[in-house]
Design a protein around this motif. Structure first.
Motif, mmCIF file in Angstrom:
data_model
loop_
_atom_site.group_PDB
_atom_site.id
_atom_site.type_symbol
_atom_site.label_atom_id
_atom_site.label_comp_id
_atom_site.label_asym_id
_atom_site.label_seq_id
_atom_site.Cartn_x
_atom_site.Cartn_y
_atom_site.Cartn_z
ATOM 1 N N GLN A 24 46.452 62.715 75.950
ATOM 2 C CA GLN A 24 45.621 63.298 74.799
ATOM 3 C C GLN A 24 44.385 63.915 75.826
ATOM 4 O O GLN A 24 43.574 63.072 76.157
ATOM 5 N N GLU A 25 44.130 65.040 75.445
ATOM 6 C CA GLU A 25 42.896 65.731 76.055
ATOM 7 C C GLU A 25 42.610 66.678 75.391
ATOM 8 O O GLU A 25 42.829 66.894 74.289
ATOM 9 N N THR A 26 41.358 67.576 75.784
ATOM 10 C CA THR A 26 40.916 68.522 74.914
ATOM 11 C C THR A 26 41.888 69.818 74.913
ATOM 12 O O THR A 26 42.253 70.558 75.978
ATOM 13 N N PRO A 36 42.240 68.812 68.515
ATOM 14 C CA PRO A 36 42.380 67.263 68.188
ATOM 15 C C PRO A 36 41.749 66.442 69.408
ATOM 16 O O PRO A 36 42.136 66.730 70.505
ATOM 17 N N LYS A 37 41.030 65.736 68.989
ATOM 18 C CA LYS A 37 40.297 64.712 69.905
ATOM 19 C C LYS A 37 40.421 63.187 69.483
ATOM 20 O O LYS A 37 40.069 62.316 70.573
ATOM 21 N N SER A 38 41.514 62.927 68.536
ATOM 22 C CA SER A 38 41.667 61.473 68.336
ATOM 23 C C SER A 38 43.119 61.400 68.313
ATOM 24 O O SER A 38 43.793 62.530 67.966
ATOM 25 N N SER A 39 43.687 60.233 68.208
ATOM 26 C CA SER A 39 45.108 59.939 67.862
ATOM 27 C C SER A 39 45.351 60.352 66.440
ATOM 28 O O SER A 39 46.567 61.183 66.356
ATOM 29 N N GLY A 40 44.555 59.983 65.775
ATOM 30 C CA GLY A 40 44.766 60.683 64.094
ATOM 31 C C GLY A 40 44.775 62.081 64.036
ATOM 32 O O GLY A 40 45.689 62.800 63.209
ATOM 33 N N ALA A 41 43.994 62.831 64.662
ATOM 34 C CA ALA A 41 43.943 64.391 64.803
ATOM 35 C C ALA A 41 45.363 64.795 65.434
ATOM 36 O O ALA A 41 45.766 65.895 65.131
ATOM 37 N N MET A 42 45.683 64.169 66.659
ATOM 38 C CA MET A 42 47.095 64.371 66.952
ATOM 39 C C MET A 42 48.170 64.440 66.338
ATOM 40 O O MET A 42 49.259 65.362 66.195
#
Length: 135
Positions: A24-26, A36-42
């Motif tokens: 997970q990165e920018t 997406p910047k968080s696990s939930g956003a991913m």
């Protein structure tokens, strides 16, 4: 000057890793506002890509149904007007439009979401897109 191949390609917003990964990165998905910047956003992004892939298959199915309908209308027009033509039209390749259709990502979550979404969409709507090939 020491150059490392492990850092990835630097973009305006972040780095793009040039190998398959789940990190997970920018990541800019389509535009600068969708990062997406968080696990939930991913997870949300993967779900959105899944839904977009299914919608794409639905649009292809609608196109197939409409092309079949339009071809039937055209045949009826030819029979009624006793006019026939053998010319075929292929749209030209326009680089500014056609090259942008490709998507490049190495984020495995995104790739799997798109592939599964396309598979489910094809399963649900594929029979409608192939109406033109039915006899």
């Amino acid at each position: 000057m020491v150059m490392s191949m492990d850092d990835g390609m630097t973009l305006a917003v972040g780095n793009m890793l040039s190998y398959l990964h789940f990190t997970q990165e920018t990541l800019v998905v389509w535009f600068l506002g969708w990062v997406p910047k968080s696990s939930g956003a991913m997870v949300g992004t993967c779900f959105a890509l899944f839904m977009l892939a299914m919608i794409e298959r639905w649009i292809v199915a609608c196109r197939g149904v409409m092309e079949f309908h339009w071809s039937q209308q055209y045949i009826l027009f030819l029979l009624l007007s006793r006019y026939s033509t053998n010319s075929h039209f292929t749209p030209p390749f326009i680089p500014a439009h056609d090259i942008s259709r490709g998507v490049m990502t190495f984020q495995l979550g995104f790739i799997l979401s798109l592939v599964v979404g396309l598979g489910v969409g094809e399963t649900l709507f594929g029979r409608f897109g192939s109406v033109t090939h039915a006899h």
